[in-house]
Design a protein around this motif. Structure first.
Motif, mmCIF file in Angstrom:
data_model
loop_
_atom_site.group_PDB
_atom_site.id
_atom_site.type_symbol
_atom_site.label_atom_id
_atom_site.label_comp_id
_atom_site.label_asym_id
_atom_site.label_seq_id
_atom_site.Cartn_x
_atom_site.Cartn_y
_atom_site.Cartn_z
ATOM 1 N N ARG A 372 0.805 -1.217 0.000
ATOM 2 C CA ARG A 372 0.000 0.000 0.000
ATOM 3 C C ARG A 372 0.843 1.274 0.000
ATOM 4 N N SER A 373 2.141 1.120 -0.037
ATOM 5 C CA SER A 373 3.011 2.290 -0.129
ATOM 6 C C SER A 373 2.782 2.997 -1.464
ATOM 7 N N PRO A 374 2.999 4.315 -1.529
ATOM 8 C CA PRO A 374 2.845 5.010 -2.821
ATOM 9 C C PRO A 374 3.880 4.600 -3.856
ATOM 10 N N ILE A 375 4.950 3.951 -3.438
ATOM 11 C CA ILE A 375 5.986 3.550 -4.404
ATOM 12 C C ILE A 375 5.478 2.455 -5.337
ATOM 13 N N PRO A 376 4.938 1.323 -4.839
ATOM 14 C CA PRO A 376 4.368 0.340 -5.777
ATOM 15 C C PRO A 376 3.256 0.917 -6.643
ATOM 16 N N ALA A 377 2.477 1.840 -6.094
ATOM 17 C CA ALA A 377 1.403 2.450 -6.890
ATOM 18 C C ALA A 377 1.977 3.262 -8.039
ATOM 19 N N ALA A 378 3.065 4.003 -7.768
ATOM 20 C CA ALA A 378 3.699 4.802 -8.823
ATOM 21 C C ALA A 378 4.336 3.906 -9.882
ATOM 22 N N VAL A 379 4.947 2.811 -9.451
ATOM 23 C CA VAL A 379 5.534 1.873 -10.416
ATOM 24 C C VAL A 379 4.438 1.220 -11.252
ATOM 25 N N ARG A 380 3.291 0.946 -10.637
ATOM 26 C CA ARG A 380 2.164 0.365 -11.379
ATOM 27 C C ARG A 380 1.695 1.315 -12.483
ATOM 28 N N ARG A 381 1.642 2.591 -12.164
ATOM 29 C CA ARG A 381 1.246 3.570 -13.173
ATOM 30 C C ARG A 381 2.293 3.650 -14.285
ATOM 31 N N PHE A 382 3.563 3.609 -13.905
ATOM 32 C CA PHE A 382 4.635 3.657 -14.905
ATOM 33 C C PHE A 382 4.547 2.472 -15.856
ATOM 34 N N VAL A 383 4.322 1.280 -15.305
ATOM 35 C CA VAL A 383 4.214 0.086 -16.150
ATOM 36 C C VAL A 383 3.022 0.206 -17.088
ATOM 37 N N GLY A 384 1.906 0.685 -16.563
ATOM 38 C CA GLY A 384 0.720 0.799 -17.397
ATOM 39 C C GLY A 384 0.856 1.807 -18.514
ATOM 40 N N GLU A 385 1.625 2.882 -18.287
ATOM 41 C CA GLU A 385 1.744 3.937 -19.286
ATOM 42 C C GLU A 385 2.977 3.805 -20.178
ATOM 43 N N ALA A 386 4.050 3.230 -19.658
ATOM 44 C CA ALA A 386 5.323 3.287 -20.383
ATOM 45 C C ALA A 386 5.846 1.936 -20.841
ATOM 46 N N ILE A 387 5.426 0.838 -20.224
ATOM 47 C CA ILE A 387 5.938 -0.485 -20.591
ATOM 48 C C ILE A 387 4.867 -1.195 -21.406
ATOM 49 N N VAL A 388 4.990 -1.167 -22.707
ATOM 50 C CA VAL A 388 4.012 -1.826 -23.571
ATOM 51 C C VAL A 388 4.211 -3.330 -23.469
ATOM 52 N N PRO A 389 3.141 -4.114 -23.267
ATOM 53 C CA PRO A 389 3.314 -5.562 -23.150
ATOM 54 C C PRO A 389 3.815 -6.174 -24.446
ATOM 55 N N PRO A 390 4.628 -7.229 -24.373
ATOM 56 C CA PRO A 390 5.100 -7.901 -25.583
ATOM 57 C C PRO A 390 3.938 -8.554 -26.314
ATOM 58 N N PRO A 391 4.108 -8.872 -27.600
ATOM 59 C CA PRO A 391 3.003 -9.425 -28.391
ATOM 60 C C PRO A 391 2.363 -10.661 -27.794
ATOM 61 N N ALA A 392 3.168 -11.566 -27.221
ATOM 62 C CA ALA A 392 2.611 -12.802 -26.671
ATOM 63 C C ALA A 392 1.652 -12.510 -25.533
ATOM 64 N N VAL A 393 2.027 -11.568 -24.648
ATOM 65 C CA VAL A 393 1.163 -11.231 -23.520
ATOM 66 C C VAL A 393 -0.082 -10.516 -24.003
ATOM 67 N N ALA A 394 0.073 -9.598 -24.967
ATOM 68 C CA ALA A 394 -1.080 -8.875 -25.495
ATOM 69 C C ALA A 394 -2.079 -9.828 -26.139
ATOM 70 N N SER A 395 -1.593 -10.831 -26.862
ATOM 71 C CA SER A 395 -2.498 -11.773 -27.505
ATOM 72 C C SER A 395 -3.198 -12.645 -26.471
ATOM 73 N N ARG A 396 -2.505 -13.016 -25.380
ATOM 74 C CA ARG A 396 -3.143 -13.795 -24.323
ATOM 75 C C ARG A 396 -4.262 -12.998 -23.666
ATOM 76 N N ARG A 397 -4.015 -11.690 -23.473
ATOM 77 C CA ARG A 397 -5.048 -10.845 -22.873
ATOM 78 C C ARG A 397 -6.275 -10.771 -23.778
ATOM 79 N N ARG A 398 -6.035 -10.629 -25.086
ATOM 80 C CA ARG A 398 -7.172 -10.532 -26.012
ATOM 81 C C ARG A 398 -7.973 -11.829 -26.014
ATOM 82 N N ARG A 399 -7.276 -12.971 -25.977
ATOM 83 C CA ARG A 399 -7.981 -14.257 -25.949
ATOM 84 C C ARG A 399 -8.785 -14.417 -24.670
#
Length: 405
Positions: A372-399
């Motif tokens: 619950r620290s603000p640090i994991p929350a900030a990293v979560r936002r960074f991953v969501g905005e800046a780290i695009v998932p690789p094709p394999a993960v994106a296709s698994r999400r779509r399926r």
């Protein structure tokens, strides 16, 4: 079907299997088959177990790292014995799939588990990605950000590994509380020289940190020559067939020291960092949000760009607080980076000394110790905005979305 049972709660599982008409030949502890395969002369019990395994049709065994081992898999392959790995965690499932054996969830009915099909690893595996976390000299928080980044990436269902390629001051094992008696990254470098580095071998030498696989760094500074640039590059290339995301923590120095040594073909202290950066698909550059950290980053950033060429960079400003950066600290830092380094976008991670100190004291990552620290929350936002998932993960999400309710 003749079955040997080596899972927790084996007696209860055996009763279910016998009720379904299966012939349960033996019930043993989860680690017994692995110990017997490693040492056939361990005693009469091991000899009896090996004899039953040689005659059985299926081995139902725990998917834990200590129970499902390379020697056991190799022995079962020789006997034509099918393995079904009983997996209680995602990390166990991934380890079992790296051996190409069938997997079954621990909450699945034990009778239905025997119908599990072997993993079709080569047909579905895709090339993973290498994310290198770099920062200038000092303590901008490279290791902390690398650990938090790996913890956040694994939340998306990705296969994630964390490697310490710091040849100057490795700290990954210390901050995560894992053992560094047999440094995993150095071991991988030695094996890649002998062409023995496979996905299964990487799983064997890695240490688990939750669902993240960790390759610890060197445990003595004098071992830095083991991390040569060709070795590091080849290890990261092999890791692309092992995990979706390999997060690599590297040292700060970027100098090529050919002019200060007499042997131009000799090892280089910074070779591990340069090799990792050259093999990176994405670089996360960490800057401390204070006058000294900003100055060091601005001066080192051109050297980073020269080392990585056209590789994408995401800049993370760490330890943000008004007490050292002034009023409206984020705007101050943003203007400085834009003016002196040409960086027009960055992400911010706040300073939370209480949670950071508590996590360091307990030798656990913040995403486990203080979620619950603000640090994991900030990293979560960074991953969501800046780290695009690789094709394999994106296709698994779509399926998954397409098959949802």
């Amino acid at each position: 079907m003749r079955v040997v049972v080596a899972i927790p709660g084996g007696d209860r599982a055996a009763r279910r299997l016998r009720g379904a008409g299966h012939d349960v030949r033996m019930i043993v502890a989860a680690e017994a088959p692995a110990r017997a395969a490693a040492d056939a002369l361990a005693g009469a019990a091991a000899a009896d177990l090996l004899a039953e395994l040689a005659r059985a049709d299926v081995l139902l065994v725990s998917g834990a790292r200590s129970s499902l081992t390379p020697p056991l898999v190799a022995a079962c392959d020789r006997w034509g014995l099918r393995i079904v790995a009983w997996c209680a965690r995602d990390s166990e499932r991934r380890g079992a799939e790296s051996f190409g054996v069938a997997t079954a969830a621990a909450d699945l009915d034990v009778v239905a588990a025997l119908d599990a099909q072997p993993a079709t690893r080569p047909a579905v595996r895709s090339r993973g990605r290498s994310i290198v976390v770099w920062g200038p000299a000092g303590s901008p928080g490279r290791t902390t950000l690398a650990v938090e980044l790996a913890g956040e990436l694994v939340r998306d269902g990705r296969r994630v590994a964390l490697a310490d390629a710091d040849s100057h001051a490795p700290a990954l094992a210390l901050v995560t509380g894992i053992t560094d008696e047999g440094p995993g990254f150095a071991a991988a470098c030695r094996r890649v020289d002998r062409d023995e580095l496979t996905a299964a071998e990487l799983t064997r030498i890695a240490e688990p940190l939750g669902d993240v696989e960790v390759l610890a760094g060197i445990n003595r500074p004098s071992r830095w020559p083991e991390l040569s640039e060709p070795r590091v590059s080849r290890v990261l290339a092999a890791a692309r067939d092992w995990v979706d995301e390999m997060v690599v923590d590297v040292a700060a120095p970027l100098e090529r020291d050919e002019e200060i040594v007499s042997d131009l073909d000799g090892p280089r202290r910074n070779a591990a960092t340069l090799g990792a950066l050259a093999a990176a698909d994405l670089v996360v550059a960490v800057v401390a949000a204070d006058p000294v950290g900003l100055s060091r980053f601005v001066r080192a950033y051109p050297d980073l760009r020269a080392a990585i060429g056209s590789t994408e960079v995401r800049v993370v400003v760490n330890k943000v607080r008004a007490s050292v950066a002034g009023i409206d600290a984020r705007a101050q830092v943003r203007r400085t980076l834009e003016r002196y380094a040409g960086i027009d976008r960055c992400w911010f991670v706040p300073w939370d000394p209480r949670a950071t100190d508590a996590a360091l004291l307990s030798a656990r990552p913040m995403w486990l110790h203080a979620p619950r620290s603000p640090i994991p929350a900030a990293v979560r936002r960074f991953v969501g905005e800046a780290i695009v998932p690789p094709p394999a993960v994106a296709s698994r999400r779509r399926r998954a979305a397409a098959s949802g309710p």
